[in-house]
Design an enzyme around this catalytic site. Structure first.
Site, mmCIF file in Angstrom:
data_model
loop_
_atom_site.group_PDB
_atom_site.id
_atom_site.type_symbol
_atom_site.label_atom_id
_atom_site.label_comp_id
_atom_site.label_asym_id
_atom_site.label_seq_id
_atom_site.Cartn_x
_atom_site.Cartn_y
_atom_site.Cartn_z
ATOM 1 C CG HIS A 156 -10.020 36.037 -2.375
ATOM 2 N ND1 HIS A 156 -10.619 35.494 -3.343
ATOM 3 C CD2 HIS A 156 -9.755 36.761 -2.675
ATOM 4 C CE1 HIS A 156 -9.828 35.966 -4.560
ATOM 5 N NE2 HIS A 156 -9.081 36.968 -3.094
ATOM 6 N NE ARG A 183 -0.390 23.090 9.127
ATOM 7 C CZ ARG A 183 0.522 23.973 10.007
ATOM 8 N NH1 ARG A 183 1.023 24.560 9.128
ATOM 9 N NH2 ARG A 183 0.571 23.403 11.301
ATOM 10 N NE ARG A 232 1.119 17.883 7.893
ATOM 11 C CZ ARG A 232 0.565 18.681 8.969
ATOM 12 N NH1 ARG A 232 1.245 18.245 10.424
ATOM 13 N NH2 ARG A 232 -0.188 19.494 8.823
ATOM 14 C CD GLU A 281 1.499 15.315 14.395
ATOM 15 O OE1 GLU A 281 1.254 16.893 15.096
ATOM 16 O OE2 GLU A 281 1.672 15.002 13.116
ATOM 17 C CG ASN A 298 1.768 23.859 16.519
ATOM 18 O OD1 ASN A 298 2.235 24.171 17.157
ATOM 19 N ND2 ASN A 298 1.202 23.985 15.309
ATOM 20 C CG ASP A 299 -1.289 17.658 17.047
ATOM 21 O OD1 ASP A 299 -2.521 18.107 17.786
ATOM 22 O OD2 ASP A 299 -1.813 17.359 15.502
ATOM 23 N NE ARG A 337 -3.617 21.905 17.028
ATOM 24 C CZ ARG A 337 -2.934 22.118 16.342
ATOM 25 N NH1 ARG A 337 -2.398 21.019 16.140
ATOM 26 N NH2 ARG A 337 -3.029 22.564 15.139
ATOM 27 C CB CYS A 366 7.102 22.042 11.891
ATOM 28 S SG CYS A 366 6.550 20.221 11.957
HETATM 29 C C1 PEP Z 1 1.781 20.576 15.517
HETATM 30 O O1 PEP Z 1 0.915 19.584 15.421
HETATM 31 O O2 PEP Z 1 2.593 20.892 15.662
HETATM 32 C C2 PEP Z 1 1.917 20.545 13.438
HETATM 33 C C3 PEP Z 1 2.916 21.510 13.255
HETATM 34 O O3 PEP Z 1 1.014 19.963 12.748
HETATM 35 P P1 PEP Z 1 -0.791 21.045 12.623
HETATM 36 O O4 PEP Z 1 -0.724 21.934 13.535
HETATM 37 O O5 PEP Z 1 -0.992 21.098 11.070
HETATM 38 O O6 PEP Z 1 -1.804 19.581 13.516
HETATM 39 MG MG MG Z 2 -0.124 18.270 14.682
#
Ligand code: PEP
Ligand code: MG
Length: 577
Positions: A188, A295, A331, A430, A453-454, A464, A502
């Protein structure tokens, strides 16, 4: 030093740290010492409840934001409940609690009751109960509420967990940012912070002990990090970034509903990443080109039992229908790593990011996986739904997942439940093995979505969420750029397929130039960045970005690549950069 956390949004901020410590009063005695005091204690508890109700009413009347009015309205209704008040006086009368014991016990029973309800809104609200409880206890103890009225400088509030009540203060003009150790994007406080437009980053471990009062820090709520130990140059750059971001922000509204087309007429899709119902209105408002990453794990986290197929279906159906034919890429569950889910009983692991995550868990729990797939398939009947598998590392996993999908389809056929028989399936790219095999795997899927990101975490072996190594986490490491290029190239010349991204890199101003040059089809970015990405794409000449790729592929360091992109960014983005 850079600390990474969860991005809550709202842009950038620079300000001095104010650590808010322990808003939770310490109570030593919970029981009545003198039973003759019962009548007094009962009156006292009701007086405390009344006083807190009138505090909420005051904020409700003064607030302009509907979200704040709603929230205070919810607390008020909760406390006005006759049964709640009676439960408190009963605790004193029948079980010999004092006012504090009565408040604590009754409120925690309420919290538990709400957390078990199969309704996301009420479940989320259960987490606010602790805040209301503490407010009641502070009132009882005569402890003053945190006073933000005395702030005279730009301030960033830092706490183990920021209570929503802090943000109900009328004096937020100097509060430029919020940092919290706990609380997700959907908590929240996160929603309130977004409503109030305060840049925020949550989920940075131990940060309230690391930062000192008065220390100047820079906060990037869009990308989810904060920076400390700022030099004069860092400060000047941060201030410049804030001014430019504000200028860009002012000119973004014109991009609503417009396609993302480069100066020389090349069109790109700009979709949104979404994780919960609260983001739906916002992404409809900015008219993104659909959702490139839903997600689903947020529907599984913060609860004590797994969600039912019906619940998942209803959420997916709502999104599908509201998107009116625009794509919704759902996903499948991406649990594990830093996303823990107690009822799935994933054992503690030494390297959870390399462990029992996402598709690995789902393929081992076929019936559980099938429930999610059935919910997605059922929603596909109502619009343009696509399925995306996370954390794929091999062809075998794609085949196994598709096999379970076929079984789910057959079950629905047997039950005469409609679904889109031509539903497309894709994978997240990823894991480096998959990026390297992209040319081999493209035939097995309808699309790829690059999860940088991964991909960067695994490609550079940089955790990360570990601040100590975060300076090594870089979008433009030539190895990373090659993995991305190889993946995008695999989709070239195949009309029916597409390659999207993404991960956070898709919203990075320099990343956008590189990706336009590489010919990415779809950018899927956090909702707050959709218009910005569209705007930046509209300032680029695709031909010029494409011409950068050949020299970039010969560069041996991230610094060289970044400086090459930077040079063009200055030319293309002009005053916005
Ligand atoms: C990613 O890994 O780039 C991704 C979009 O998934 P998440 O950040 O949910 O691991
Ligand atoms: Mg990911």
């Amino acid at each position: 030093m850079r600390y990474l956390g969860n991005k809550v949004g709202n842009g950038l901020a620079i300000g001095k740290v104010l650590v808010i410590r322990n808003q939770i009063p310490e109570i030593k005695e919970w029981n009545l010492v003198d039973v003759n005091e019962k009548e007094n204690e009962k009156k006292r508890v009701l007086d405390i409840v009344k006083a807190v109700i009138s505090d909420y009413e005051r904020v409700m009347n003064e607030a302009e934001e509907p979200e704040i009015k709603d929230l205070c309205g919810f607390y008020r209704t909760l406390l006005m409940s006759g049964s709640l008040q009676k439960a408190m006086t009963d605790k004193i009368e029948l079980e010999d609690y004092n006012v504090f014991g009565a408040i604590k016990v009754v409120m925690s029973e309420k919290e538990k009751e709400l957390s078990l309800i199969d309704n996301e809104y009420l479940r989320e609200r259960s987490k606010d109960i602790a805040d209301v409880t503490n407010k009641l206890l502070r009132k009882g103890l005569g402890i003053k509420e945190l006073d933000l009225a005395h702030l005279t400088e730009d301030t960033i509030l830092v706490s183990e967990e920021i209570a929503p009540s802090v943000l109900l203060s009328k004096h937020l003009e100097h509060v430029k940012g919020i940092v919290s150790e706990l609380g997700g994007k959907t908590s929240h406080v996160a929603i309130l912070a977004r409503t109030l437009g305060i840049p925020s980053v949550f989920g940075i471990q131990d940060i309230s002990n690391i930062l000192q009062d008065g220390e100047l820090i820079f906060l990037n709520g869009n990308q989810g990090y904060l920076e400390t130990e700022l030099t004069d140059r860092d400060i000047a750059e941060a201030k410049e970034k804030i001014v430019k971001a504000a200028l860009l922000e002012q000119n973004l509204q014109e991009m609503i509903g417009k396609p993302a087309i480069t100066k020389d007429g090349k069109q790109f899709e700009v979709a949104a990443n979404a994780g919960d119902l609260t983001e739906l209105d916002k992404l409809l408002e900015v008219k993104s080109d659909g959702i490139g990453l839903f997600r689903t794990e947020f529907l599984f986290l913060n609860r004590s039992t797994e969600p039912s197929e019906e619940y998942l279906f209803q959420v997916y159906k709502t999104f599908t229908e509201k998107l009116e034919g625009k794509p919704l890429i759902i996903r499948t569950l991406d649990i594990g790593g830093d996303k823990k889910c107690s009822y799935l009983h994933i054992p503690e692991e030494q390297n959870p990011f390399l462990g029992y995550r996402a598709i690995r868990y789902c393929l081992d729990h076929k019936d559980f996986f099938k429930v999610s797939l059935r919910a997605i398939l059922r929603a596909s009947h109502y619009g343009n739904v696509k399925i995306m598998y996370p954390m794929i590392s091999s062809l075998e996993e794609i085949k196994e997942a598709n096999q379970i999908l076929e079984e789910a389809k057959q079950e629905l056929r047997d039950q005469n439940i409609p679904f889109d028989a031509n539903i497309q399936t894709g994978i997240m790219v990823e894991i480096p093995s998959v990026a390297c095999m992209a040319d081999l795997l493209i035939d097995e899927v309808d699309f790829f979505s690059i999860g940088t990101n991964d991909l960067i975490q695994y490609g550079l072996a940089v955790d990360r969420v570990n601040p100590t190594v975060s300076k090594l986490y870089n979008f433009f490491n030539p190895g990373v750029v090659r993995l991305i290029k190889h993946t995008i190239d695999a989709g070239k010349g195949r009309e029916a397929k597409f390659v999207g991204m993404c991960g956070e890199m898709a919203a990075d101003p320099l990343g956008i130039i590189l990706l336009v040059g590489l010919g990415l089809h779809e950018f899927s970015v956090n909702v707050a960045s959709v218009l910005k990405v569209k705007k930046l794409i509209s300032l680029i000449e695709a031909e010029k970005a494409e011409a950068l790729i050949e020299p970039i592929m010969k560069m041996k360091t991230a610094e060289e690549i970044e400086s090459c992109l930077n040079q063009y960014a200055k030319e293309a983005y002009g005053e916005y950069y």
